[in-house]
Scaffold this active site. Structure first.
Site, short mmCIF file in Angstrom:
data_model
loop_
_atom_site.label_atom_id
_atom_site.label_comp_id
_atom_site.label_asym_id
_atom_site.label_seq_id
_atom_site.Cartn_x
_atom_site.Cartn_y
_atom_site.Cartn_z
N GLU A 1 51.75 45.60 37.32
CA GLU A 1 51.45 46.22 38.62
C GLU A 1 52.09 45.45 39.78
O GLU A 1 52.44 44.28 39.64
CB GLU A 1 49.93 46.32 38.84
N LYS B 1 36.55 40.10 38.55
CA LYS B 1 36.08 38.99 39.38
C LYS B 1 34.62 39.19 39.73
O LYS B 1 34.14 40.31 39.83
CB LYS B 1 36.88 38.97 40.69
#
Ligand code: PSU
Ligand code: MN
Length: 307
Positions: free
Chosen positions: A27, A161
């Protein structure tokens, strides 16, 4: 007009796809909005090198000049890393960015879209987006999760995260029918940390077994992707409680400043970087390289199954 007419696939990727050779999608949001310049330039080169060292071909995705780029040259990579006038493009923004010829960095969701359009089956990222903390009130749920449910790409991540509500992220994926497989672990990883404390149903023993699961899902005609949780290597893992403190502080600041929508993830990423200094960045780089290695191995095993 066919969607293929918007695609610019670099010759190396084209030939690999034609010959059933492994390709790994990467990405560009991780470059433009996830890492600082110019460190992201060395990372962009390094991650492609890791994929090649495993015998696969890297294909970094981006939207440039009204074209869907599958594979970037050095100049294009530099442009994504400089991130001047580069917007973060999720599914919602995709057509607008393409039609107006603006430069767009692809998130997990849109990298999956580009990969599927080009025929790339495996994608390595750092961490996925998910249900944000207090998402049950704000309804801030990353488009990455819906994309995993609808687009047939296997996504290797180091979990999510702790800026996210990891428990609700996994609940959402379960509801949407997305298989989440641990690479040698039955605990969903938490990006900087090997474990989030949230269990997974299956700990695969290696990349070959993961490829068999992915292959079987698609052979059955089941729509959507597969999420692979690949824990950060031991030597780069950070302390869970320390990161929890850092992240609580960043989340509190976000609430105070009123940042929201697509800006919240980049805001939190950059605050974490500032608070933790170099340590978190080094871990971020290493876990992403580790994911690229894992993705290349899965891609190779998938090619063998398709042969
Ligand atoms: N989490 C990270 N690093 C990142 C991202 C998420 O640790 O770079 C990026 C990815 O591109 C992901 C996107 O797809 O943020 C999710 O953004 P949002 O929450 O706005 O959907
Ligand atoms: Mn969001």
């Amino acid at each position: 007009m066919q969607k293929e007419q918007y695609l610019d696939i670099v010759p190396e990727v084209q030939s690999a796809l034609k010959n059933n050779e492994p390709v790994v999608a990467l990405e560009s949001t991780i470059l433009s909005h996830g890492m600082p310049y110019p460190e992201n330039v060395s990372f962009a080169a390094e991650v492609e090198k890791v994929v090649r060292a495993e015998g696969a071909v890297p294909a970094t995705m981006a939207l440039i000049g009204g074209r869907i780029k599958v594979g970037l040259n050095g100049e294009e990579l530099e442009r994504m890393c400089r991130a001047e006038d580069v917007s973060k493009v999720s599914r919602r923004d995709f057509a607008t960015c393409l039609a107006t010829g603006r430069t767009g960095a692809t998130t997990v969701a849109t990298t999956m879209m580009c990969a599927a359009m080009a025929g790339v089956k495996v994608f390595a990222t750092g961490g996925i987006g998910g249900v944000h903390r207090h998402g049950e009130v704000t309804m801030d749920v990353s488009a990455d999760l819906q994309e995993l449910a609808r687009t047939p790409v296997a996504v290797v991540c180091a979990g999510a995260k702790q800026i996210l509500d990891i428990g609700r992220t996994l609940e959402y994926l379960e509801t949407m029918g997305v298989p989440v497989i641990g690479n040698g672990t039955a605990d969903f990883p938490a990006f900087y940390c090997k474990k989030s404390g949230f269990g997974l149903d299956y700990a695969a023993k290696d990349e070959t077994e993961i490829a068999r699961i992915v292959h079987t899902k698609w052979a059955l005609g089941l729509a959507g992707g597969v999420l692979i949780g690949n824990p950060i290597p031991d030597e780069y893992a950070l302390d869970f409680d320390y990161m929890e403190g850092v992240i609580n502080r960043a989340v509190a600041e976000a609430e105070l400043t009123g940042v929201h929508g697509k800006d919240i993830t980049p805001f939190l990423l950059s605050r974490i970087k500032e608070i933790t200094g170099g340590a978190a960045f080094r871990s971020n780089v290493q876990l992403a390289l580790n994911n690229a290695r894992c993705a290349a191995r899965i891609a190779k095993a998938l090619c063998a199954l398709a042969a």
